[in-house]
Design a protein around this motif. Structure first.
Motif, short mmCIF file in Angstrom:
data_model
loop_
_atom_site.label_atom_id
_atom_site.label_comp_id
_atom_site.label_asym_id
_atom_site.label_seq_id
_atom_site.Cartn_x
_atom_site.Cartn_y
_atom_site.Cartn_z
N GLY A 114 0.72 -1.15 0.07
CA GLY A 114 -0.07 0.12 0.03
C GLY A 114 1.17 1.36 -0.17
N GLY A 115 0.27 2.37 -0.23
CA GLY A 115 0.95 3.62 -0.27
C GLY A 115 0.76 4.34 -1.63
N ILE A 116 1.42 5.45 -1.72
CA ILE A 116 1.33 6.38 -2.97
C ILE A 116 1.51 5.72 -4.13
N PRO A 117 0.77 5.92 -5.30
CA PRO A 117 1.02 5.36 -6.58
C PRO A 117 2.54 6.02 -7.04
N LEU A 118 3.01 4.89 -7.97
CA LEU A 118 4.29 5.24 -8.50
C LEU A 118 4.32 5.06 -9.73
N SER A 119 5.43 5.61 -10.63
CA SER A 119 5.53 5.02 -12.25
C SER A 119 5.94 3.65 -12.25
N GLN A 120 5.75 3.14 -13.41
CA GLN A 120 5.98 1.78 -13.60
C GLN A 120 7.46 1.52 -13.23
N ASP A 121 8.45 2.12 -13.80
CA ASP A 121 9.97 1.70 -13.34
C ASP A 121 10.14 2.06 -12.18
N LEU A 122 9.81 2.92 -11.81
CA LEU A 122 10.11 3.15 -10.32
C LEU A 122 9.42 2.19 -9.36
N MET A 123 8.12 1.81 -9.62
CA MET A 123 7.66 0.68 -8.83
C MET A 123 8.35 -0.53 -8.77
N LEU A 152 11.56 -4.31 -5.50
CA LEU A 152 12.73 -5.11 -5.80
C LEU A 152 13.52 -4.76 -4.37
N GLY A 153 13.56 -3.36 -4.23
CA GLY A 153 14.30 -2.96 -3.14
C GLY A 153 13.55 -3.49 -1.60
N GLU A 154 12.47 -3.36 -1.71
CA GLU A 154 11.80 -3.69 -0.41
C GLU A 154 12.01 -5.19 -0.27
N GLU A 155 12.03 -6.01 -1.49
CA GLU A 155 12.04 -7.55 -1.33
C GLU A 155 13.72 -7.60 -0.89
N LEU A 156 14.61 -7.11 -1.28
CA LEU A 156 15.83 -7.42 -0.72
C LEU A 156 16.30 -6.96 0.39
N LEU A 157 15.71 -5.74 1.01
CA LEU A 157 15.67 -5.36 2.62
C LEU A 157 15.09 -6.40 3.21
N SER A 158 13.97 -7.08 3.06
CA SER A 158 13.20 -8.09 3.84
C SER A 158 14.09 -9.26 3.99
N ILE A 159 14.80 -9.77 3.01
CA ILE A 159 15.51 -10.80 2.90
C ILE A 159 16.97 -10.68 3.74
N GLU A 160 17.13 -9.42 3.54
CA GLU A 160 18.44 -8.92 4.53
C GLU A 160 18.17 -9.16 6.05
N MET A 161 16.97 -8.77 6.33
CA MET A 161 16.62 -8.60 7.82
C MET A 161 15.56 -9.75 8.07
N ASN A 173 22.67 -1.81 -2.48
CA ASN A 173 22.42 -1.32 -3.90
C ASN A 173 20.96 -0.72 -4.03
N ILE A 174 20.31 -0.12 -3.00
CA ILE A 174 18.63 -0.07 -3.16
C ILE A 174 18.64 1.39 -3.49
N LEU A 175 19.56 2.39 -3.67
CA LEU A 175 19.29 3.75 -3.83
C LEU A 175 18.53 4.21 -5.06
N ASP A 176 18.33 3.38 -6.06
CA ASP A 176 17.49 3.61 -7.32
C ASP A 176 16.05 4.01 -7.14
N SER A 177 15.66 3.50 -5.79
CA SER A 177 14.13 3.92 -5.32
C SER A 177 13.98 4.97 -4.19
#
Length: 580
Positions: A294-303, A308-317, A335-339
């Motif tokens: 949930g949250g604010i809508p984002l563009s396709q590429d940014l979403m 992907l960044g959320e999933e990498l972070l969840s796996i890390e923690m 390497n999550i700073l693209d989002s």
């Protein structure tokens, strides 16, 4: 009388002529010297009087300037009605030019200083700045910290400053806010504020004794304001808790929709942009599964990059039992700073089992205040209660309402939702649009790569479509479903014909550029789309589907890999077969 006569005879005699020639000039010289001496003494006395007058004027101008500074600063300070504004005003007067200096306020919490506000500090300095124990003790006991030479102050008193901020240290000092018995906080400044008493006079630094006299009484006033702010914060926190609890008690079309609304609102209240619930399976905690986003809508590429960044972070923690905050430095390591640039992960603990995580993310922001932290603590606990009541229902709901291959809504779920949406739109007059999608040359894909390759194409396209729709229309409750075979369908409540056409075109472009991974290689596929909107000729579920089907047929007939729009006013033919 005889004396004067003798004197006269002396001057009339030959000897007197000599005395006359010597004595009279000598007397004249001495008289002239006496006159010059008297003149110089008079001038010196006048000059001393002028200097004293000038010094008195400068002193009076300085005292007047100090008084005016204190009055103006106090008046400006008291105009602020909330604690953060008052702290910002305090720092503004202590450091009017933050480009050349810095000032910071530390709130004392059980004698431990915590940075409350600052100006002129780099972000890294704000995170790392600390006071030495000696300086803290001196400040609390005397009211003003020792003013060291620049290098001594840098080494002994402040740590954590960047080189840029260290270069601003000129004559650093520390002030106590409040009395020695009840100190509220501490102010650190790189130098004293400069005051210009008059354009004809030089600027001067505000004396320490004046700063101490002005700053010390502010502590009790700040304590009162903080107490009021705390009461307001408690009231706000209670209201936000009640709002979130009421959201959970409302009627929703599904438990997952309720969870999505809950985490969206929670993330908004604590000033984050996106939120996602990850769940762990008891026998496989290494694989966090995203349950609801949930949250604010984002563009396709940014979403795509964001998720992907959320999933990498969840796996890390995975396996964490306490909350974890991630800033730019930590995210760069993954390497999550693209989002997003700031993230907060909170464990969802049920008994002894960490059942999942709540991941909050945003592009800006550095820390959360105490009120937000308490709301999150309550929110995660309440979320655990909701999950324990609904997670089984969500799982069964997904099994009953989802297509097994694509994980989109199935045909039955879509038909029911379409009937409800059309009926509601007919009653309210709201917009409603439908997009029918069909994969181009899908039979050729099956012939070339087999049915497993076709399944891979369907799953990938479904994933792209779902993400695209979520990024653009998350707030309008769109429905993406597998309509049958290689056909997908999108229901867009609250969207008109032109808006639906733009969404369909964006999806078409995204599918075209997305590679399908299969076995050891990749291939590409395209799709065609037909768009229809509710109107005079399409006021029923069958009518809008037939209208979209007509547009899809036209897209296929005109070369595929395109989007065609069928306006609601056009009455579509009774039947239309779609080319593959």
């Amino acid at each position: 009388m005889e004396t004067w006569q003798d004197f006269a005879e002396l001057f009339s005699s030959p000897r007197g002529a000599l005395a006359h020639s010597v004595f009279l000039p000598l007397c004249a010289f001495l008289a002239g010297g006496l006159v010059v001496w008297i003149f110089h003494q008079t001038k010196l006395a006048f000059s001393n009087d002028n200097s004293a007058i000038l010094e008195a004027e400068v002193r009076a101008a300085r005292e007047r300037a100090i008084l005016e500074w204190e009055l103006a600063a106090t008046q400006d300070y008291l105009q602020s009605t909330v604690l953060p504004e008052r702290l910002a005003t305090l720092l503004k007067w202590l450091m009017p030019h933050p480009e050349t200096g810095f000032s910071a306020v530390f709130r004392l919490v059980k004698d431990v200083p915590r940075l409350a506000s600052s100006v002129g500090l780099d972000p890294e300095s704000r995170h790392r700045l600390q006071l030495s124990a000696d300086l803290l003790q001196d400040t609390l006991s005397t009211g003003v910290g020792d003013v060291f030479a620049r290098d001594q102050f840098r080494n002994r008193s402040l740590t954590g400053l960047t080189n840029h901020d260290r270069s601003k240290l000129v004559s650093p000092f520390v002030l106590r806010l409040g009395s020695a018995r009840k100190p509220w906080g501490i102010v650190v400044c790189s130098h004293e504020p400069a005051i210009l008493p008059h354009p004809a006079h030089d600027a001067f630094r505000l004396p320490f004794r004046e700063l101490v006299a002005w700053a010390t009484p502010l502590g009790s006033e700040l304590a009162i304001l903080e107490s009021i702010a705390h009461q307001d914060s408690e009231l706000t926190l209670t209201q936000e808790m009640l709002e979130l609890r009421a959201m959970a008690d409302q009627q929703y079309r599904s438990p997952s929709h309720m969870l999505q609304r809950f985490i969206s609102r929670l993330s908004e209240l604590v000033q984050f942009e996106r939120a996602v619930i990850f769940l762990f399976e008891q026998d496989d905690v290494a694989r966090p599964i995203p349950l609801v986003r949930g949250g604010i809508p984002l563009s396709q590429d940014l979403m795509d990059a964001w998720q992907l960044g959320e999933e990498l972070l969840s796996i890390e923690m995975t396996g964490m039992t306490s909350s974890s905050s991630w800033g730019v430095k930590e995210l760069r390591r993954l390497n999550i700073l693209d989002s997003f640039h700031n993230a907060l992960l909170l464990p969802l603990v049920h008994g002894q089992w960490v059942m999942g995580q709540l991941c909050l993310t945003r592009r800006t922001g550095e820390s959360i205040d105490d009120g937000d932290r308490r709301l999150l603590l309550w929110g995660t606990g309440f979320l655990v209660e909701l999950l324990t009541r609904t997670v089984d229902r969500v799982t069964m709901e997904q099994q009953a309402t989802r297509d097994g291959l694509t994980q989109l809504a199935n045909r039955r779920t879509f038909d029911l939702e379409l009937d409800r949406t059309i009926d509601r739109a007919n009653r309210t007059g709201d917009d409603c649009a439908l997009v029918l999608l069909d994969l181009d040359h899908f039979k050729k894909v099956n012939d070339t790569y087999g049915h497993l390759g076709g399944d891979a194409a369907l799953r990938t396209v479904a994933h792209v479509v779902q993400r695209s729709v979520q990024a653009m229309r998350d707030d309008d409750n769109p429905v993406v479903a597998r309509y049958g075979g290689e056909e997908l369908v999108i229901l867009l409540p609250g969207v008109g014909a032109q808006g639906a056409h733009r969404i369909a075109e964006s999806i078409r472009e995204a599918v075209e550029r997305t590679p399908i991974s299969f076995e050891q290689g990749t291939f590409h596929i395209t799709l065609s789309a037909g768009v229809a909107a509710r109107g005079t000729a399409a006021t029923s579920s069958r009518g809008i589907i037939a209208s979209a089907d007509q547009a899809l047929y036209r897209a296929k007939e005109q070369g595929r890999n395109r989007v065609e729009l069928n306006h609601a006013e056009e009455r579509p033919p009774q039947t239309a077969s779609v080319l593959t």
